[in-house]
Design a protein around this motif. Sequence first.
Motif, PDB file in Angstrom:
ATOM      1  N   ILE A   2      71.808   0.499  44.987  1.00 22.50           N
ATOM      2  CA  ILE A   2      71.801   1.723  45.803  1.00 22.50           C
ATOM      3  C   ILE A   2      73.192   1.927  46.378  1.00 22.50           C
ATOM      4  CG2 ILE A   2      70.870   2.901  47.828  1.00 22.50           C
ATOM      5  CD1 ILE A   2      68.326   1.430  47.559  1.00 22.50           C
ATOM      6  N   ILE A  76      70.850   5.794  42.959  1.00 28.70           N
ATOM      7  CA  ILE A  76      69.831   4.744  42.909  1.00 28.70           C
ATOM      8  C   ILE A  76      69.618   4.316  41.459  1.00 28.70           C
ATOM      9  CG2 ILE A  76      67.506   4.057  43.602  1.00 28.70           C
ATOM     10  CD1 ILE A  76      67.443   6.482  45.454  1.00 28.70           C
ATOM     11  N   LEU A 131      64.915   3.198  50.238  1.00 30.70           N
ATOM     12  CA  LEU A 131      64.015   3.825  49.270  1.00 30.70           C
ATOM     13  C   LEU A 131      62.997   4.726  49.974  1.00 30.70           C
ATOM     14  CD1 LEU A 131      63.313   0.890  46.773  1.00 30.70           C
ATOM     15  CD2 LEU A 131      64.694   2.933  46.375  1.00 30.70           C
TER      16      LEU A 131
END
Length: 265
Positions: A2, A76, A131
């Motif tokens: 990420i 991501i 997330l």
Amino acid sequence: MIHISKYDAHPDLRLYSEPVLIDFYFLALKMDFETEENFGKTEYDDGRNSFAYFDKPKTLTGWNVKRPWKGFHILIHKSLFKDYAKNYNFSGYDRHEALFLNQEEETLLADIFNKAYAEYLKPNFSEDILLSYSNLILSYIHSFYKRQFDTRQKIYNQIVSDFNSYLDQYFDEKNESYQLPTVTFFADKANLSSNYFGDVIKHFTGRPPVEHIHDHIIRLAKIKLSEPNANISQIGYSLGFEYPSYFTHFFKKKTGFTPSKFRNK
């Protein structure tokens, strides 16, 4: 896995890039933006140059701007986010189908991006929290796209009308392609991606375009089957089915009858 960037923190942002193929999910909020590119803004959108978009892996991305912009992006890894992304059709929208934000939507999304960025700056940031923020952003974008469809109702009512017209024309006597009509065919006519076109049609009719296409095929098939001397196999070919068995299976699935039984009932 990420990466989060806040554009304000990078005064040396590159202003131009040829399109490159990405292999990750790209979730972006861009504010105070001037661009040579067409992101799809219309006269019905808010006057602010503020928009969001979501690109999936195997998407070409590039840019050409006059000056640095404000906002954020979250990158991501595909293995980390695919289970979230699969729930949202807009991951397959084209760049000219971006979400243009009003003031309230911009403020809300900027707040979430800011929180995610603050978490990312921590030495031991939580991947799960990032997330969760990213998925929350997607949920809001999904809701805001519905608002954008309503805002652009005059434009999209015409797209729905054109879809019905093109569907009526597809099997006229001048069409000798003998291919089943696809959603992509009609989306190309509207200069929209298949996903965006499908969502527009479903938003304003309550049903996805493939259902309209199937209903139209069945309606034509019933008309053709009402002619007692018409060959059933030829009817299937004329409607775009490669093999008569495909036509029979499709017709029975939709009506509960085989073509021959429908003709004789």
